[in-house]
Design an enzyme around this catalytic site. Sequence first.
Site, PDB file in Angstrom:
ATOM      1  N   GLU A  25      40.697  89.689 -18.725  1.00 36.22           N
ATOM      2  CA  GLU A  25      39.474  90.049 -17.992  1.00 36.22           C
ATOM      3  C   GLU A  25      38.246  89.875 -18.879  1.00 36.22           C
ATOM      4  OE1 GLU A  25      39.431  90.546 -14.901  1.00 36.22           O
ATOM      5  OE2 GLU A  25      41.369  91.362 -14.293  1.00 36.22           O
TER       6      GLU A  25
ATOM      7  N   ARG B 193      35.361  87.112 -17.766  1.00 40.15           N
ATOM      8  CA  ARG B 193      34.063  87.656 -17.320  1.00 40.15           C
ATOM      9  C   ARG B 193      33.012  87.576 -18.428  1.00 40.15           C
ATOM     10  NH1 ARG B 193      35.524  92.114 -12.771  1.00 40.15           N
ATOM     11  NH2 ARG B 193      37.717  91.631 -12.633  1.00 40.15           N
TER      12      ARG B 193
ATOM     13  N   ASP C  84      48.599  83.140 -10.506  1.00 41.61           N
ATOM     14  CA  ASP C  84      47.502  82.327  -9.965  1.00 41.61           C
ATOM     15  C   ASP C  84      46.720  81.417 -10.913  1.00 41.61           C
ATOM     16  OD1 ASP C  84      46.319  84.592 -11.096  1.00 41.61           O
ATOM     17  OD2 ASP C  84      45.395  85.331  -9.261  1.00 41.61           O
TER      18      ASP C  84
ATOM     19  N   GLU D 280      38.228  84.711  -3.185  1.00 43.65           N
ATOM     20  CA  GLU D 280      39.087  83.515  -3.209  1.00 43.65           C
ATOM     21  C   GLU D 280      38.990  82.648  -1.961  1.00 43.65           C
ATOM     22  OE1 GLU D 280      40.087  86.575  -4.072  1.00 43.65           O
ATOM     23  OE2 GLU D 280      40.357  86.324  -6.240  1.00 43.65           O
TER      24      GLU D 280
HETATM   25  C1  DMJ Z   1      38.500  87.716 -10.356  1.00 41.32           C
HETATM   26  O1  DMJ Z   1      38.289  88.529 -11.451  1.00 41.32           O
HETATM   27  C2  DMJ Z   1      39.068  86.404 -10.769  1.00 41.32           C
HETATM   28  O2  DMJ Z   1      38.900  85.485  -9.742  1.00 41.32           O
HETATM   29  C3  DMJ Z   1      40.521  86.476 -11.122  1.00 41.32           C
HETATM   30  O3  DMJ Z   1      41.068  85.223 -11.436  1.00 41.32           O
HETATM   31  C4  DMJ Z   1      41.296  87.077  -9.990  1.00 41.32           C
HETATM   32  N1  DMJ Z   1      40.727  88.289  -9.498  1.00 41.32           N
HETATM   33  C5  DMJ Z   1      39.315  88.482  -9.373  1.00 41.32           C
HETATM   34  C6  DMJ Z   1      38.709  88.348  -7.998  1.00 41.32           C
HETATM   35  O4  DMJ Z   1      39.484  88.696  -6.949  1.00 41.32           O
END
Ligand code: DMJ
Length: 667
Positions: free
Chosen positions: A287, A291, A420, A554
């Site tokens: 994270e 970010r 993912d 998404e």
């Molecule tokens: C985001 O922080 C990013 O897209 C991450 O890859 C998956 N989850 C969240 C948004 O849903």
Amino acid sequence: MYRIGPIGRKSNFHSREKCLIGLVLVTLCFLCFGGIFLLPDNFGGDRVLRVYKHFQKAGPEIFIPAPPLAAHAPRNEDPHFMGDRQRLEQKIRAELGDILDEPPAAQAAAAGEAGAFGADAANVQAPAPAAALDEQLEQERAEAEDARHVAVPVLAAPAQGDSGTVSTHNNPAQQIIQLPMGGGGNEEAPDTLDATLEERRQKIKEMMEHAWRNYKLYAWGKNELRPLSQRPHSGSIFGSYDLGATIVDGLDTLYIMGLENEYREGRDWIERKFTLDNISAELSVFETNIRFVGGMLTLYAFTGDPLYKEKAQHVADKLLPAFQTPTGIPYALVNTKSGVAKNYGWASGGSSILSEFGTLHLEFAYLSDITGNPLYRERVQTIRQVLKEIEKPKGLYPNFLNPKTGKWGQLHMSLGALGDSYYEYLLKAWLQSGQTDEEAREMYDEAMVAIMDKMVRTSPNGLTYVSDLKFDRLEHKMDHLACFSGGLFALGAATRQNEHRDKYMEVGKGITNTCHESYIRAPTQLGPEAFRFSDAVEARALRSQEKYYILRPETFESYFVLWRLTHDQKYRDWGWEAVLALEKHCRTPHGYCGLRNVYQQEPQKDDVQQSFFLAETLKYLYLLFSDDSVLPLDEWVFNTEAHPLPIKGANQYYRQAPVTLPVSNAS
Ligand code: DMJ
């Protein structure tokens, strides 16, 4: 014969011993109960309650080791499924912090009249903030106000081949805000449709202003905003430190939208306040990377402002201790002060998570190129090599890998939670490299072909979806998180003419359509966290813990990518439907909230404005209605948090620095 003697004497001694033990016990009881009930500090404060809550959060496994799953699984419940659901819940809880823990009654009280859009905010009985917090907020607000008057460096777009030097310009306001990628409007279509488009862009820009303004008012410098309680949201994935997550995550969106004053405020806060020095935070490597490192890197590419490069490197250096494992696969969590790193207790026997350690490549590779320090790229290349060489069951990647042994954990595969963005970064590493990182493209193609074969399915009514796979068994469920893959398949199709191209595009469009269906089958017109497929239902959540919507991006990300690649009007129409739904159900007078149940006509709100709402959701929606010349896909590649990074060789904003000897002191 009756005998006394030694035995009788021994019996007398026992009585005294008993008395003594009794006395000791009574004293102990007195001390314990006295401590709780008599000492004012403990009884008067909420320490006992807080300790109790900590234990409650930590879970029963502190006291009782988890029983073997099979022994407790309900009839007809596959134990593997159950274990994974628990893990997923853990992950979601980590993401959401405590918002799911609040009892509905407390929520209802907190939300008050806010159940329906447009209700009167003045009636909300927000808990009175502590005086100290008020004072601090006031001070932060004043500082933010001051920041509007602080001059920021005026940065020009680099000339071709420029390595990121700062230069000045005669018209600062325009120069700072003007998109380096050019344009921003829809200059090339001067018809009535254009007017509508412009209105829509302005509407989304206004949503961003609303989200930012309220964050600034009630949570400035904190991580996220609680719009209903008008307080900061602390805890969750950022720990309890004030890292300004919403500022760092949202700043490039402000820049793209041309919100100059807001951009200046954010930049100033980063310059004056953002640091990971002297704090002992336990941060998620993933994270923090997507970010904070990702956000700073984009800002550096956009502006050339050296501040952002320094901060990106500062954050990445704090993450480096997590890579000190026998395989080079990093741990999930790292302490910013001690450098001690570890994995989540719930992740398959101490494993690292594919979607986490596999989602570092873009940021670390780019950081090496702009700093001239090869160390970061080396770290992610090591991960790549492990994943390239390891045997993949049926060509698929399980979600868990042990960083000590280099062996897979449980054989669960997913294009949603836990898997993912690994797949996303394979394609995007190739794109970012100017399509020279052939290894990444090959790994992407191999993985996606296996996924199409083993996990992508079509429902009886023709909806394409991607299931999870657990030990050879398909779970016909798709996470909202997996909705990004519509865009990923389509991007894979559009960027290489190979034998998979048509199939990729068909699956990409199909998945995007299915995610749209999951939205329009809910009365709120917003999609659930996960949805299922069976003989009875299609694209619908069944379990209560799958019915929430937390402002996730998404589905809109796929609308945006598909729009750019096909120019099929329906993607813009779908995006606009979503804007209206967000306005109707998620907007409050003090920012945007997620929903607890998308299937209710007037759902309760969750009281969290996620930082990714500003970073991703609003950015993708804004770009959906912008001209293709704004962040063109052949010059920019979006990291998984929607922070655009320049493509090497195709984008003058790449700002490559000459290679130097490794200088990092953090390895
Ligand atoms: C985001 O922080 C990013 O897209 C991450 O890859 C998956 N989850 C969240 C948004 O849903």
